[in-house]
Structure formats: structure tokens, C-alpha cells
Design a protein around this motif. Structure first.
Motif, mmCIF file in Angstrom:
data_model
loop_
_atom_site.group_PDB
_atom_site.id
_atom_site.type_symbol
_atom_site.label_atom_id
_atom_site.label_comp_id
_atom_site.label_asym_id
_atom_site.label_seq_id
_atom_site.Cartn_x
_atom_site.Cartn_y
_atom_site.Cartn_z
ATOM 1 N N GLU A 333 0.828 -1.200 0.000
ATOM 2 C CA GLU A 333 0.000 0.000 0.000
ATOM 3 C C GLU A 333 0.869 1.260 0.000
ATOM 4 O O GLU A 333 0.605 2.208 -0.758
ATOM 5 C CB GLU A 333 -0.928 -0.015 1.210
ATOM 6 C CG GLU A 333 -1.944 -1.147 1.204
ATOM 7 C CD GLU A 333 -2.771 -1.169 2.465
ATOM 8 O OE1 GLU A 333 -2.496 -0.316 3.349
ATOM 9 O OE2 GLU A 333 -3.673 -2.016 2.577
ATOM 10 N N LEU A 334 1.884 1.288 0.829
ATOM 11 C CA LEU A 334 2.764 2.454 0.860
ATOM 12 C C LEU A 334 3.559 2.586 -0.432
ATOM 13 O O LEU A 334 3.846 3.705 -0.893
ATOM 14 C CB LEU A 334 3.707 2.357 2.064
ATOM 15 C CG LEU A 334 3.058 2.429 3.447
ATOM 16 C CD1 LEU A 334 4.098 2.210 4.535
ATOM 17 C CD2 LEU A 334 2.366 3.772 3.643
ATOM 18 N N LYS A 335 3.932 1.468 -1.011
ATOM 19 C CA LYS A 335 4.666 1.521 -2.272
ATOM 20 C C LYS A 335 3.803 2.133 -3.372
ATOM 21 O O LYS A 335 4.272 2.954 -4.164
ATOM 22 C CB LYS A 335 5.108 0.111 -2.653
ATOM 23 C CG LYS A 335 5.970 0.041 -3.890
ATOM 24 C CD LYS A 335 6.428 -1.374 -4.143
ATOM 25 C CE LYS A 335 7.305 -1.449 -5.388
ATOM 26 N NZ LYS A 335 7.752 -2.843 -5.651
ATOM 27 N N GLU A 336 2.526 1.750 -3.430
ATOM 28 C CA GLU A 336 1.616 2.327 -4.414
ATOM 29 C C GLU A 336 1.362 3.803 -4.130
ATOM 30 O O GLU A 336 1.257 4.624 -5.065
ATOM 31 C CB GLU A 336 0.304 1.547 -4.407
ATOM 32 C CG GLU A 336 -0.684 1.985 -5.467
ATOM 33 C CD GLU A 336 -0.179 1.723 -6.869
ATOM 34 O OE1 GLU A 336 -0.651 2.404 -7.806
ATOM 35 O OE2 GLU A 336 0.698 0.844 -7.030
ATOM 36 N N ALA A 337 1.281 4.182 -2.847
ATOM 37 C CA ALA A 337 1.083 5.590 -2.505
ATOM 38 C C ALA A 337 2.287 6.433 -2.911
ATOM 39 O O ALA A 337 2.132 7.559 -3.402
ATOM 40 C CB ALA A 337 0.809 5.726 -1.014
ATOM 41 N N GLN A 340 2.128 7.033 -6.627
ATOM 42 C CA GLN A 340 1.119 8.010 -7.018
ATOM 43 C C GLN A 340 1.364 9.394 -6.447
ATOM 44 O O GLN A 340 0.615 10.326 -6.738
ATOM 45 C CB GLN A 340 -0.266 7.512 -6.595
ATOM 46 C CG GLN A 340 -0.687 6.212 -7.251
ATOM 47 C CD GLN A 340 -2.020 5.715 -6.751
ATOM 48 O OE1 GLN A 340 -2.639 6.360 -5.888
ATOM 49 N NE2 GLN A 340 -2.478 4.591 -7.275
ATOM 50 N N GLY A 341 2.373 9.541 -5.595
ATOM 51 C CA GLY A 341 2.676 10.837 -5.024
ATOM 52 C C GLY A 341 1.782 11.237 -3.872
ATOM 53 O O GLY A 341 1.642 12.435 -3.583
ATOM 54 N N ARG A 342 1.145 10.275 -3.177
ATOM 55 C CA ARG A 342 0.253 10.568 -2.061
ATOM 56 C C ARG A 342 0.900 10.310 -0.707
ATOM 57 O O ARG A 342 0.220 10.296 0.302
ATOM 58 C CB ARG A 342 -1.020 9.719 -2.171
ATOM 59 C CG ARG A 342 -1.844 9.980 -3.410
ATOM 60 C CD ARG A 342 -3.159 9.196 -3.394
ATOM 61 N NE ARG A 342 -2.936 7.763 -3.410
ATOM 62 C CZ ARG A 342 -3.095 6.965 -2.363
ATOM 63 N NH1 ARG A 342 -3.452 7.471 -1.191
ATOM 64 N NH2 ARG A 342 -2.893 5.666 -2.455
ATOM 65 N N ILE A 343 2.202 10.088 -0.695
ATOM 66 C CA ILE A 343 2.839 9.718 0.566
ATOM 67 C C ILE A 343 2.859 10.897 1.530
ATOM 68 O O ILE A 343 2.705 10.725 2.753
ATOM 69 C CB ILE A 343 4.258 9.176 0.305
ATOM 70 C CG1 ILE A 343 4.831 8.558 1.574
ATOM 71 C CG2 ILE A 343 5.147 10.269 -0.259
ATOM 72 C CD1 ILE A 343 4.103 7.337 2.035
ATOM 73 N N ASP A 344 3.032 12.121 1.021
ATOM 74 C CA ASP A 344 3.025 13.293 1.903
ATOM 75 C C ASP A 344 1.659 13.491 2.551
ATOM 76 O O ASP A 344 1.554 13.837 3.729
ATOM 77 C CB ASP A 344 3.431 14.539 1.118
ATOM 78 C CG ASP A 344 4.859 14.468 0.603
ATOM 79 O OD1 ASP A 344 5.660 13.725 1.230
ATOM 80 O OD2 ASP A 344 5.168 15.120 -0.400
ATOM 81 N N GLU A 345 0.613 13.269 1.781
ATOM 82 C CA GLU A 345 -0.733 13.390 2.327
ATOM 83 C C GLU A 345 -0.995 12.340 3.405
ATOM 84 O O GLU A 345 -1.590 12.629 4.443
ATOM 85 C CB GLU A 345 -1.749 13.241 1.194
ATOM 86 C CG GLU A 345 -3.202 13.291 1.657
ATOM 87 C CD GLU A 345 -4.164 13.025 0.519
ATOM 88 O OE1 GLU A 345 -5.370 12.945 0.791
ATOM 89 O OE2 GLU A 345 -3.702 12.890 -0.626
ATOM 90 N N MET A 346 -0.505 11.132 3.181
ATOM 91 C CA MET A 346 -0.696 10.066 4.167
ATOM 92 C C MET A 346 0.069 10.359 5.447
ATOM 93 O O MET A 346 -0.422 10.109 6.548
ATOM 94 C CB MET A 346 -0.271 8.727 3.580
ATOM 95 C CG MET A 346 -1.111 8.269 2.395
ATOM 96 S SD MET A 346 -0.550 6.707 1.703
ATOM 97 C CE MET A 346 -0.836 5.624 3.093
ATOM 98 N N LEU A 347 1.268 10.898 5.303
ATOM 99 C CA LEU A 347 2.047 11.231 6.494
ATOM 100 C C LEU A 347 1.425 12.396 7.253
ATOM 101 O O LEU A 347 1.540 12.477 8.478
ATOM 102 C CB LEU A 347 3.485 11.570 6.095
ATOM 103 C CG LEU A 347 4.327 10.418 5.533
ATOM 104 C CD1 LEU A 347 5.696 10.914 5.125
ATOM 105 C CD2 LEU A 347 4.460 9.303 6.575
#
Length: 362
Positions: A333-337, A340-347
Motif C-alpha cells: 500500500e505504501l509503495k503504491e502511494a 502516485q505521489g500521495r505519501i506526503d498526504e498520508m504522512l
């Protein structure tokens, strides 16, 4: 040596005559009959020999001669090393220093203190995937900012914090593998057990022949000057070939070599302090990393002790397999995020809350 034939003779042989044409008409399989071979098959270069087949090297180790079938390959190599491969995995430790025990009769027993710092199982190597059985063990902790991105993903997929040191320990078979994420403590060994300790010796830098190899040196008088600690001549003359023979002991870099001290008995184990005390000395300076494993030249630990230690691990970490599965799923899941460039939003919202909010938005 036979005389060389002129060119006209070769031309006559290459041109088919009337008799050869008749032969070619009789044999429908070949249109023309060649008297000369198309490729050279004779000579030492192509393996031609006048010896009978019984003198060829393939006559050795034949089943028809009553000998067993030659066994080669990776599986045969593992079987040959089966008796010298430990049943269990080893651990990584840090050398803290040396001390002494006093025996019952007042004898002073020198010993070395080895400390286990967050020793965890990181991965398992299997015969089907890697060609051998082994357990990868990690020691200590390392800051994530000092670890590369590939290794961060490697640890993330296993649910283990980044380790300072990694090492592999070969085991005999599949029964020696352990669940990923479990932590090994000093009670992995028992008092009185024989272990092998492997580490790198202290680096001495560039050293001379007297310090590195124990040479006697040269005389202090009788005309000798400024050559008291030199090794002297290094190459023979005349019959020796007037050259320096390979392997000659000479000055050079000393130390920082892997040293294995075998058959050290365990004197003390303490889970609260996380230490294993072994008798004798261990190579290396303080705070160096050492490997501790069951001795290969002694009988393995009793099966009852091995089963009890495995049962104790299962009781301490009952959900190791479920945690590994969840970590792998979370890693995808984190790899896909990240892709897609959504890792900052998730953090920003929290890693645990991000999937739930994504499902609600969908």
C-alpha cells in the motif's frame, strides 16, 4: 613426408567422371559423391586417437565397474556439509570487554562479556529460492535517515526497524528456520554449552617482520648498523631461481582478519542485562560485532533444549506470522502511494488513518 599433389590432380578428383555419375544415379539419397571429407575429423586437434576405447578417461567411475554413481551438484554439497552445519541459527553480539571468574578452588578464569542488542530475525533463506538454508539476523538499531531507500523498503516489508548490522547463519535443514520478527535473547544458549565465536581481529596497520611474524632480528654488533629489526635477505640465489618465492613472510598490513575461536564454554547468561559470558578471549577490540553459534566440533545441544527454546519463542511472539503478513500488505500500500505521489498526504493525516479515509472517499 609424402610429395604434394599438383593442382591438376585435385581438379580431376573434384570433377565427377562417367563411372561416378553412374554411381550417383544409382543412389538417390546423394546427388554427388565427394571423395574428400567436408570437415576435418582427424588429428590431435579434433580428438583423433589410435588408442582403443578402454584407454579413454571416461572409463573411470562407471557404474558397470561396480562403483557408485558420481554425485555432484548443490544438493550433494549440502549433504557433505550436513554434519558440520549447526542445527540452529546463531546470534550477533557486541564485545563489551573481558573480566574474570573465580573458580571453586580459587582459580582465576578469564572470560569475555558479549552483549545482545535487539537481535531479531530479519529473513529466511530456503533451499528452493536460494540454494541453501540460512537465517538472516539483525543487530542493534539504525536511524532511518542513514539507510538507503532500497533497504528501507526491505525492512518495511518485514515490519522490522532498520538494523545496524546484518549477518547470515547457515542451518542444517528447514527445521532451523525461525519466524521473521522474533527477538533472540541470551537464553538461546545454556550454561556449559560449547559455542564458536567469530569476529575480526584488531587492526595493527603496517607492521614489520618482527611484530607481524615473530622474526628474531639481526645482531646488534659485529659490523651490523641500522639493520637490527630488518628481516634480511628475501630471495635465494642460484638453485632457488634468484627470485622471491610466493608466500614469503614480509612486512605488511597486520590484523583486521576474521578469527574464529572454537569450543568456548558458556559461563553465564543474563536476559535482564542481555549478556552472554564465555570463557577465554575473543578476537577484536571493544564494541566490535561478533557471531556466536553452536560449536561445529562438539555434539549439538540436546533435542529437549532445542524444542524448549523454540516453544519459548512461540510463547513470546505468538503473532509473528500475522504481523509479517500485515507488514507485507502495508508495504504494498505504501509503495503504491509513493508511486502516485500521495505519501506526503498520508504522512500528514497519519499512516494508520489514510486507508480508512481513502475508502470513505471512494
Amino acid at each position: 613426408m609424402a610429395p604434394r599433389l599438383p593442382a591438376r590432380c585435385w581438379r580431376q578428383l573434384q570433377q565427377p567422371s562417367s563411372s561416378l555419375l553412374v554411381l550417383s544415379q544409382r543412389t538417390p539419397s546423394t546427388s554427388t559423391l565427394h571423395l574428400l571429407p567436408r570437415t576435418t575429423k582427424r588429428g590431435v586437434k579434433y580428438g583423433w586417437s589410435t588408442l582403443p576405447p578402454r584407454h579413454k578417461p571416461r572409463r573411470f567411475n562407471q557404474v558397470t565397474a561396480g562403483l557408485p554413481v558420481p554425485i555432484t551438484g548443490p544438493a550433494a554439497a549440502l549433504r557433505r556439509r550436513e554434519n558440520t552445519t549447526p542445527v540452529r541459527t546463531g546470534v550477533l553480539a557486541v564485545k563489551k570487554g573481558m573480566t574474570a571468574f573465580m573458580g571453586r578452588t580459587g582459580t582465576r578464569i578469564p572470560c569475555t562479556v558479549l552483549q545482545l542488542d535487539q537481535v531479531q530475525i530479519v529473513a529466511n533463506k530456503t533451499r528452493q529460492s536460494n540454494g541453501y538454508w540460512a537465517v538472516q539476523v539483525g543487530l542493534g538499531a539504525r536511524r532511518a535517515v542513514n539507510v538507503g531507500a532500497p533497504m528501507l523498503g526491505y525492512y518495511e516489508a518485514k515490519g522490522v526497524a532498520p538494523k545496524k548490522h546484518l549477518a547470515e547463519f547457515m542451518v542444517r535443514d528447514e527445521s532451523g528456520l525461525l519466524p521473521v520478527g522474533v527477538q533472540l535473547q541470551p537464553d538461546w544458549f545454556h550454561i556449559g554449552q560449547w559455542v564458536d565465536v567469530r569476529s575480526n581481529s584488531r587492526g595493527m596497520g603496517f607492521a614489520g617482520g618482527m611484530k607481524r611474524h615473530g622474526f628474531k632480528g639481526q645482531g646488534k654488533s659485529h659490523g651490523n648498523s641500522l639493520n637490527h629489526r630488518t628481516i634480511g635477505t628475501v630471495g635465494p640465489s642460484q638453485g632457488g631461481g634468484s627470485r622471491v618465492l610466493p608466500g614469503k613472510k614480509m612486512p605488511g598490513r597486520m590484523g583486521n582478519e576474521r578469527v574464529t575461536v572454537q569450543n568456548l564454554p558458556v559461563l553465564l547468561i543474563d536476559n535482564d542485562l542481555g549478556i552472554v559470558v564465555v570463557k577465554g578471549c575473543v578476537a577484536g577490540p571493544k564494541n566490535c560485532v561478533v557471531k556466536i553459534q553452536d560449536a561445529v566440533k562438539k555434539p549439538p545441544p540436546p533435542k529437549e533444549f532445542v524444542d524448549s527454546t523454540r516453544q519459548l519463542l512461540d510463547e513470546r511472539f505468538p503473532n509473528a506470522e500475522e504481523q509479517l503478513t500485515a507488514a507485507r500488505k502495508r508495504h504494498l500500500e505504501l509503495k503504491e502511494a509513493r508511486r502516485q505521489g500521495r505519501i506526503d498526504e498520508m504522512l500528514a493525516v497519519g499512516v494508520a488513518e489514510a486507508p480508512a479515509q481513502t475508502e470513505l472517499a471512494a
